[in-house]
Scaffold this motif. Sequence first.
Motif, PDB file in Angstrom:
ATOM      1  N   GLN A  33     -47.096 -36.349  43.182  1.00 38.35           N
ATOM      2  CA  GLN A  33     -46.812 -35.582  41.975  1.00 38.35           C
ATOM      3  C   GLN A  33     -47.980 -34.673  41.611  1.00 38.35           C
ATOM      4  O   GLN A  33     -47.780 -33.560  41.118  1.00 38.35           O
ATOM      5  CB  GLN A  33     -46.504 -36.537  40.814  1.00 38.35           C
ATOM      6  CG  GLN A  33     -45.126 -37.168  40.885  1.00 38.35           C
ATOM      7  CD  GLN A  33     -44.015 -36.120  40.857  1.00 38.35           C
ATOM      8  OE1 GLN A  33     -44.000 -35.219  40.009  1.00 38.35           O
ATOM      9  NE2 GLN A  33     -43.089 -36.213  41.790  1.00 38.35           N
ATOM     10  N   MET A  34     -49.192 -35.142  41.864  1.00 39.58           N
ATOM     11  CA  MET A  34     -50.367 -34.315  41.605  1.00 39.58           C
ATOM     12  C   MET A  34     -50.363 -33.087  42.500  1.00 39.58           C
ATOM     13  O   MET A  34     -50.665 -31.973  42.053  1.00 39.58           O
ATOM     14  CB  MET A  34     -51.633 -35.133  41.829  1.00 39.58           C
ATOM     15  CG  MET A  34     -51.829 -36.267  40.824  1.00 39.58           C
ATOM     16  SD  MET A  34     -53.185 -37.368  41.294  1.00 39.58           S
ATOM     17  CE  MET A  34     -54.603 -36.304  40.980  1.00 39.58           C
ATOM     18  N   VAL A  35     -50.010 -33.266  43.773  1.00 44.76           N
ATOM     19  CA  VAL A  35     -49.951 -32.131  44.694  1.00 44.76           C
ATOM     20  C   VAL A  35     -48.827 -31.180  44.298  1.00 44.76           C
ATOM     21  O   VAL A  35     -48.972 -29.954  44.377  1.00 44.76           O
ATOM     22  CB  VAL A  35     -49.769 -32.615  46.144  1.00 44.76           C
ATOM     23  CG1 VAL A  35     -49.632 -31.424  47.097  1.00 44.76           C
ATOM     24  CG2 VAL A  35     -50.949 -33.482  46.576  1.00 44.76           C
ATOM     25  N   LYS A  36     -47.694 -31.741  43.840  1.00 48.11           N
ATOM     26  CA  LYS A  36     -46.594 -30.899  43.376  1.00 48.11           C
ATOM     27  C   LYS A  36     -47.055 -30.032  42.207  1.00 48.11           C
ATOM     28  O   LYS A  36     -46.743 -28.832  42.126  1.00 48.11           O
ATOM     29  CB  LYS A  36     -45.406 -31.769  42.947  1.00 48.11           C
ATOM     30  CG  LYS A  36     -44.252 -31.016  42.296  1.00 48.11           C
ATOM     31  CD  LYS A  36     -43.664 -29.948  43.209  1.00 48.11           C
ATOM     32  CE  LYS A  36     -42.393 -29.348  42.650  1.00 48.11           C
ATOM     33  NZ  LYS A  36     -42.622 -28.595  41.382  1.00 48.11           N
ATOM     34  N   GLY A  37     -47.817 -30.619  41.276  1.00 50.18           N
ATOM     35  CA  GLY A  37     -48.344 -29.852  40.158  1.00 50.18           C
ATOM     36  C   GLY A  37     -49.259 -28.733  40.621  1.00 50.18           C
ATOM     37  O   GLY A  37     -49.232 -27.629  40.079  1.00 50.18           O
ATOM     38  N   ALA A  38     -50.071 -29.018  41.656  1.00 49.35           N
ATOM     39  CA  ALA A  38     -50.964 -27.995  42.198  1.00 49.35           C
ATOM     40  C   ALA A  38     -50.161 -26.861  42.825  1.00 49.35           C
ATOM     41  O   ALA A  38     -50.543 -25.690  42.731  1.00 49.35           O
ATOM     42  CB  ALA A  38     -51.913 -28.607  43.225  1.00 49.35           C
ATOM     43  N   SER A  39     -49.056 -27.188  43.450  1.00 49.99           N
ATOM     44  CA  SER A  39     -48.195 -26.155  44.040  1.00 49.99           C
ATOM     45  C   SER A  39     -47.660 -25.215  42.964  1.00 49.99           C
ATOM     46  O   SER A  39     -47.385 -24.044  43.222  1.00 49.99           O
ATOM     47  CB  SER A  39     -47.033 -26.801  44.798  1.00 49.99           C
ATOM     48  OG  SER A  39     -47.491 -27.556  45.883  1.00 49.99           O
ATOM     49  N   ASP A  40     -47.502 -25.751  41.739  1.00 43.76           N
ATOM     50  CA  ASP A  40     -47.030 -24.938  40.618  1.00 43.76           C
ATOM     51  C   ASP A  40     -48.165 -24.205  39.919  1.00 43.76           C
ATOM     52  O   ASP A  40     -47.938 -23.444  38.984  1.00 43.76           O
ATOM     53  CB  ASP A  40     -46.300 -25.823  39.605  1.00 43.76           C
ATOM     54  CG  ASP A  40     -45.014 -26.414  40.171  1.00 43.76           C
ATOM     55  OD1 ASP A  40     -44.515 -25.888  41.187  1.00 43.76           O
ATOM     56  OD2 ASP A  40     -44.517 -27.403  39.600  1.00 43.76           O
ATOM     57  N   GLY A  41     -49.421 -24.484  40.351  1.00 40.91           N
ATOM     58  CA  GLY A  41     -50.560 -23.770  39.799  1.00 40.91           C
ATOM     59  C   GLY A  41     -51.382 -24.530  38.785  1.00 40.91           C
ATOM     60  O   GLY A  41     -52.269 -23.960  38.149  1.00 40.91           O
ATOM     61  N   LEU A  42     -51.112 -25.841  38.623  1.00 41.55           N
ATOM     62  CA  LEU A  42     -51.812 -26.627  37.613  1.00 41.55           C
ATOM     63  C   LEU A  42     -52.536 -27.803  38.253  1.00 41.55           C
ATOM     64  O   LEU A  42     -51.991 -28.479  39.133  1.00 41.55           O
ATOM     65  CB  LEU A  42     -50.818 -27.138  36.564  1.00 41.55           C
ATOM     66  CG  LEU A  42     -49.984 -26.052  35.855  1.00 41.55           C
ATOM     67  CD1 LEU A  42     -48.949 -26.696  34.942  1.00 41.55           C
ATOM     68  CD2 LEU A  42     -50.889 -25.115  35.045  1.00 41.55           C
ATOM     69  N   SER A  43     -53.755 -28.065  37.810  1.00 48.79           N
ATOM     70  CA  SER A  43     -54.534 -29.174  38.365  1.00 48.79           C
ATOM     71  C   SER A  43     -54.326 -30.443  37.547  1.00 48.79           C
ATOM     72  O   SER A  43     -53.966 -30.385  36.362  1.00 48.79           O
ATOM     73  CB  SER A  43     -56.023 -28.821  38.402  1.00 48.79           C
ATOM     74  OG  SER A  43     -56.519 -28.634  37.092  1.00 48.79           O
ATOM     75  N   ARG A  44     -54.554 -31.581  38.202  1.00 51.88           N
ATOM     76  CA  ARG A  44     -54.465 -32.875  37.533  1.00 51.88           C
ATOM     77  C   ARG A  44     -55.559 -33.776  38.068  1.00 51.88           C
ATOM     78  O   ARG A  44     -55.985 -33.633  39.223  1.00 51.88           O
ATOM     79  CB  ARG A  44     -53.095 -33.529  37.774  1.00 51.88           C
ATOM     80  CG  ARG A  44     -51.968 -32.943  36.961  1.00 51.88           C
ATOM     81  CD  ARG A  44     -50.654 -33.641  37.283  1.00 51.88           C
ATOM     82  NE  ARG A  44     -50.738 -35.095  37.090  1.00 51.88           N
ATOM     83  CZ  ARG A  44     -49.751 -35.927  37.419  1.00 51.88           C
ATOM     84  NH1 ARG A  44     -48.638 -35.449  37.964  1.00 51.88           N
ATOM     85  NH2 ARG A  44     -49.881 -37.219  37.221  1.00 51.88           N
ATOM     86  N   THR A  45     -55.984 -34.718  37.239  1.00 50.51           N
ATOM     87  CA  THR A  45     -57.005 -35.685  37.635  1.00 50.51           C
ATOM     88  C   THR A  45     -56.538 -37.089  37.277  1.00 50.51           C
ATOM     89  O   THR A  45     -56.064 -37.316  36.150  1.00 50.51           O
ATOM     90  CB  THR A  45     -58.348 -35.399  36.951  1.00 50.51           C
ATOM     91  OG1 THR A  45     -58.805 -34.091  37.325  1.00 50.51           O
ATOM     92  CG2 THR A  45     -59.399 -36.423  37.346  1.00 50.51           C
ATOM     93  N   GLU A  46     -56.644 -38.006  38.233  1.00 51.07           N
ATOM     94  CA  GLU A  46     -56.293 -39.405  37.998  1.00 51.07           C
ATOM     95  C   GLU A  46     -57.235 -40.300  38.778  1.00 51.07           C
ATOM     96  O   GLU A  46     -57.873 -39.860  39.739  1.00 51.07           O
ATOM     97  CB  GLU A  46     -54.843 -39.692  38.422  1.00 51.07           C
ATOM     98  CG  GLU A  46     -53.786 -39.050  37.549  1.00 51.07           C
ATOM     99  CD  GLU A  46     -52.383 -39.560  37.882  1.00 51.07           C
ATOM    100  OE1 GLU A  46     -52.284 -40.643  38.510  1.00 51.07           O
ATOM    101  OE2 GLU A  46     -51.413 -38.875  37.528  1.00 51.07           O
TER     102      GLU A  46
END
Length: 233
Positions: free
Chosen positions: A195-208
Amino acid sequence: MGAFKTECQTIRPIDFSVLDFDRVEDEASNSDPFIEVSTAEPYRIRNVSQQWLDNFLFSREEISGRTLRVICGPATRVFDLKQAIATAAYGKQASSPVCLYSSVGACKMMSVTAQPSASGETCKLTMVPSDAVTYKEAIQMDDCSRAIISAHKPFMIEQVNGPFSYEFGMTQELWMQKSLRMIQGPRTNSASFSQMVKGASDGLSRTEELVMYTSDCQEIWCEVSVVPVLATD
């Protein structure tokens, strides 16, 4: 962890001589900045929100009758915009990080989401600031362990830095064209990572915080940040 590469898109004739730029949508004040364009080239602008005008420093008079090219420039991957619009024309939503330009030529990294309309003749492009970086910027991230991977399963590794190699116990050469699954194990939340990589594909970063594994199967807790990287041409 560091940056992860995203791969860095029947029409009736329409009279564009009169555009409905005075139309005020009820949700406009509560929605992300958007621009509405035709789904057929040259992607004529049909409507914009006031937030979008404020962000890109245009007036309604300046944007009236223009095409999407007015916000494209040297670093814009037009193919990504076209692909997102084509997907919306078929009734599906699509997102991508894209570099766009304001009226004064300032480059703005945006996460663009193309939303379909009922008719399929237009689509709404919502635009919010993106965390995307260029490939050159990504390979210069050496303040932590960093790998650049493809944004599609099985997340093949394209490049790692020295700290990553040291942290996970293999030389940089041995990581090439391996899957990032090599550092995942029984207690890795792989669904969350996807899901984090999917968010990056949409242009948004995530940290967990995720459990990862070294090459000799030692379990370590990592603060994993997935940052979108613009695909290279």
